[in-house]
Design an enzyme around this catalytic site. Structure first.
Site, PDB file in Angstrom:
ATOM      1  N   ASP A 161       0.869  -1.063  -0.196  1.00  0.00           N
ATOM      2  CA  ASP A 161      -0.053  -0.042   0.034  1.00  0.00           C
ATOM      3  C   ASP A 161       1.056   1.285  -0.043  1.00  0.00           C
ATOM      4  OD1 ASP A 161      -1.566   2.250   0.669  1.00  0.00           O
ATOM      5  OD2 ASP A 161      -2.941   1.041   2.263  1.00  0.00           O
TER       6      ASP A 161
ATOM      7  N   ASN B  43       3.001   3.385 -10.376  1.00  0.00           N
ATOM      8  CA  ASN B  43       1.489   3.457 -11.373  1.00  0.00           C
ATOM      9  C   ASN B  43       0.537   3.709 -10.235  1.00  0.00           C
ATOM     10  OD1 ASN B  43      -0.111   2.607 -13.521  1.00  0.00           O
ATOM     11  ND2 ASN B  43      -0.461   1.085 -11.987  1.00  0.00           N
TER      12      ASN B  43
ATOM     13  N   TYR C 124      -6.456  16.127  -8.078  1.00  0.00           N
ATOM     14  CA  TYR C 124      -5.618  15.211  -9.055  1.00  0.00           C
ATOM     15  C   TYR C 124      -4.623  15.987  -9.827  1.00  0.00           C
ATOM     16  CZ  TYR C 124      -4.851  11.669 -12.660  1.00  0.00           C
ATOM     17  OH  TYR C 124      -4.421  10.684 -13.372  1.00  0.00           O
TER      18      TYR C 124
ATOM     19  N   LYS D 142      -0.483  15.521  -9.187  1.00  0.00           N
ATOM     20  CA  LYS D 142       0.475  14.879 -10.456  1.00  0.00           C
ATOM     21  C   LYS D 142       1.311  16.024 -10.825  1.00  0.00           C
ATOM     22  CE  LYS D 142      -1.533  11.056 -11.378  1.00  0.00           C
ATOM     23  NZ  LYS D 142      -0.749   9.627 -11.317  1.00  0.00           N
TER      24      LYS D 142
ATOM     25  N   THR E 146      -9.901   2.516 -18.348  1.00  0.00           N
ATOM     26  CA  THR E 146      -9.801   1.921 -16.762  1.00  0.00           C
ATOM     27  C   THR E 146     -10.907   2.364 -16.010  1.00  0.00           C
ATOM     28  OG1 THR E 146      -8.343   3.424 -16.042  1.00  0.00           O
ATOM     29  CG2 THR E 146      -7.281   1.671 -17.188  1.00  0.00           C
TER      30      THR E 146
HETATM   31  N1  LIG Z   1      -6.612   6.061 -17.077  1.00  0.00           N
HETATM   32  C1  LIG Z   1      -6.192   7.000 -17.548  1.00  0.00           C
HETATM   33  O1  LIG Z   1      -6.975   7.731 -18.663  1.00  0.00           O
HETATM   34  C2  LIG Z   1      -4.989   7.899 -17.106  1.00  0.00           C
HETATM   35  C3  LIG Z   1      -4.593   8.920 -17.703  1.00  0.00           C
HETATM   36  C4  LIG Z   1      -3.510   9.544 -17.169  1.00  0.00           C
HETATM   37  C5  LIG Z   1      -2.769   9.098 -15.993  1.00  0.00           C
HETATM   38  N2  LIG Z   1      -3.325   7.752 -15.383  1.00  0.00           N
HETATM   39  C6  LIG Z   1      -2.446   7.487 -14.169  1.00  0.00           C
HETATM   40  O2  LIG Z   1      -2.334   5.967 -14.728  1.00  0.00           O
HETATM   41  C7  LIG Z   1      -2.012   5.212 -13.421  1.00  0.00           C
HETATM   42  C8  LIG Z   1      -2.798   3.923 -13.554  1.00  0.00           C
HETATM   43  O3  LIG Z   1      -4.323   4.323 -13.518  1.00  0.00           O
HETATM   44  P1  LIG Z   1      -5.531   3.423 -14.222  1.00  0.00           P
HETATM   45  O4  LIG Z   1      -6.271   4.207 -15.074  1.00  0.00           O
HETATM   46  O5  LIG Z   1      -4.795   2.171 -14.274  1.00  0.00           O
HETATM   47  O6  LIG Z   1      -6.410   3.249 -12.873  1.00  0.00           O
HETATM   48  P2  LIG Z   1      -7.261   2.191 -12.102  1.00  0.00           P
HETATM   49  O7  LIG Z   1      -7.396   0.985 -13.161  1.00  0.00           O
HETATM   50  O8  LIG Z   1      -8.204   3.005 -11.235  1.00  0.00           O
HETATM   51  O9  LIG Z   1      -6.085   1.316 -11.298  1.00  0.00           O
HETATM   52  C9  LIG Z   1      -5.406   1.905 -10.233  1.00  0.00           C
HETATM   53  C10 LIG Z   1      -4.633   1.148  -9.510  1.00  0.00           C
HETATM   54  O10 LIG Z   1      -3.915   1.835  -8.349  1.00  0.00           O
HETATM   55  C11 LIG Z   1      -4.316   1.063  -7.251  1.00  0.00           C
HETATM   56  N3  LIG Z   1      -4.199   1.909  -5.964  1.00  0.00           N
HETATM   57  C12 LIG Z   1      -5.033   2.998  -5.529  1.00  0.00           C
HETATM   58  N4  LIG Z   1      -4.647   3.427  -4.245  1.00  0.00           N
HETATM   59  C13 LIG Z   1      -3.478   2.472  -4.023  1.00  0.00           C
HETATM   60  C14 LIG Z   1      -2.562   2.429  -2.956  1.00  0.00           C
HETATM   61  N5  LIG Z   1      -2.651   3.255  -1.852  1.00  0.00           N
HETATM   62  N6  LIG Z   1      -1.429   1.701  -2.705  1.00  0.00           N
HETATM   63  C15 LIG Z   1      -1.454   0.658  -3.861  1.00  0.00           C
HETATM   64  N7  LIG Z   1      -2.280   0.663  -5.021  1.00  0.00           N
HETATM   65  C16 LIG Z   1      -3.403   1.719  -4.973  1.00  0.00           C
HETATM   66  C17 LIG Z   1      -5.462   0.574  -7.498  1.00  0.00           C
HETATM   67  O11 LIG Z   1      -5.915  -0.718  -6.574  1.00  0.00           O
HETATM   68  P3  LIG Z   1      -7.146  -1.168  -6.006  1.00  0.00           P
HETATM   69  O12 LIG Z   1      -7.638  -2.234  -7.008  1.00  0.00           O
HETATM   70  O13 LIG Z   1      -6.875  -1.862  -4.475  1.00  0.00           O
HETATM   71  O14 LIG Z   1      -7.918  -0.020  -5.653  1.00  0.00           O
HETATM   72  C18 LIG Z   1      -5.329  -0.112  -8.943  1.00  0.00           C
HETATM   73  O15 LIG Z   1      -4.640  -0.940  -8.825  1.00  0.00           O
HETATM   74  C19 LIG Z   1      -2.546   6.187 -12.306  1.00  0.00           C
HETATM   75  O16 LIG Z   1      -1.428   6.778 -11.743  1.00  0.00           O
HETATM   76  C20 LIG Z   1      -3.399   7.170 -13.289  1.00  0.00           C
HETATM   77  O17 LIG Z   1      -3.272   8.407 -12.323  1.00  0.00           O
HETATM   78  C21 LIG Z   1      -4.711   7.213 -16.044  1.00  0.00           C
END
Ligand SMILES: NC(=O)c1ccc[n+]([C@@H]2O[C@H](COP(=O)([O-])OP(=O)(O)OC[C@H]3O[C@@H](n4cnc5c(N)ncnc54)[C@H](OP(=O)(O)O)[C@@H]3O)[C@@H](O)[C@H]2O)c1
Length: 235
Positions: free
Chosen positions: A60, A87, A157, A161, A192
């Protein structure tokens, strides 16, 4: 040659899961880190069933004790680290809904705890392993953190970032003499839980620039902010 090792936080689902799969396909041994042990084990078992070398790890990023224990286990089981992918991230519901003037400071704090302090905490803990042979730190950031294009909404957010980008710059400068590169990347708008069902990109696509930066060689760039096609982004 020894097998290279990577660790990806928050990789039980979404973009992180695909980063683990791609790194493992490239021959890395990968620690699939998730905040809940059961989630890490379930996700890792899907990839080990594909014949990949993936090891589940409870981590975590918002919890000092959890990060320290994960570091201890990684030291014992992996012995080295060549790539650290920060990530894990959150976009809280209040932050999606409320304008900055109404957003509880507690929500901003909770967002920073994962998105900014998380990567710093994890990088501090795992640096000794990275420094042994050099390697790459990739901070998964967002164009939402860009000062150059800032607009209304998503105060927590965006701010978390933007601060992560500064953490990237400072650590890149400090770790350069040790052969450790630190870069920030915007993976694109990806389908996602965070990105939502309307997002055009698939998680596999979002993982691509992250994997490219995680596998840079000694001559690779450091202290940069890159887009989905590895183009340089304004801060
Ligand atoms: N999707 C987009 O369009 C987008 C765009 C720009 C940047 N990003 C960045 O890409 C990264 C991945 O995002 P995603 O889209 O894959 O989001 P996601 O599907 O919501 O996945 C987020 C992940 O982070 C984990 N997490 C949250 N809090 C945590 C903690 N305290 N310790 C460990 N793990 C934790 C979640 O675990 P749980 O399953 O336990 O909740 C999940 O595995 C993020 O940093 C996000 O800001 C995403």
């Amino acid at each position: 040659m020894e097998t290279k090792v990577a660790l990806v936080t928050g990789s039980n689902r979404g973009i992180g899961f695909e980063v683990v799969r791609k790194l493992a396909r490239r021959g890395y041994r990968v620690a699939l880190a998730a905040r809940r042990r059961a989630a890490a084990e379930e996700a890792a078992s899907k990839l080990t069933a594909e014949g990949l070398d993936v090891w589940p790890l409870e981590l975590d990023v918002s919890d000092d004790a959890s990060v320290q224990e994960a570091r201890r286990l990684a030291e014992e089981h992996l012995g080295r680290l060549d790539a650290l992918v920060n990530n894990a991230g959150v976009l809280l519901d209040e932050d999606r809904r409320l304008p900055g003037l109404e957003l509880p400071v507690a929500a901003v704090r909770a967002t920073f705890e994962v998105n900014t302090f998380g990567p710093l905490r994890v990088t501090q803990a795992f640096a000794p392993l990275l420094l042994r042979q050099g390697g790459n730190v990739v901070n998964v950031s967002s164009v939402m953190g860009q000062l150059a294009s800032a607009g209304p909404g998503y105060l927590a957010y965006r701010s978390s970032k933007a601060a992560l980008n500064m953490v990237t710059r400072v650590l890149a400068a400090e770790l350069a003499p040790h052969g450790v590169r630190v870069n920030a990347v915007h993976p694109g708008w990806i389908r996602t839980r965070m990105g939502g069902p309307e997002a055009p990109g698939r998680p596999e696509e979002g993982a691509e620039p992250i994997v490219a930066l995680a596998t840079l060689g000694p001559d690779g760039p450091s202290g940069g902010f890159f887009g989905p096609d590895l183009e340089r982004l304004e801060w």
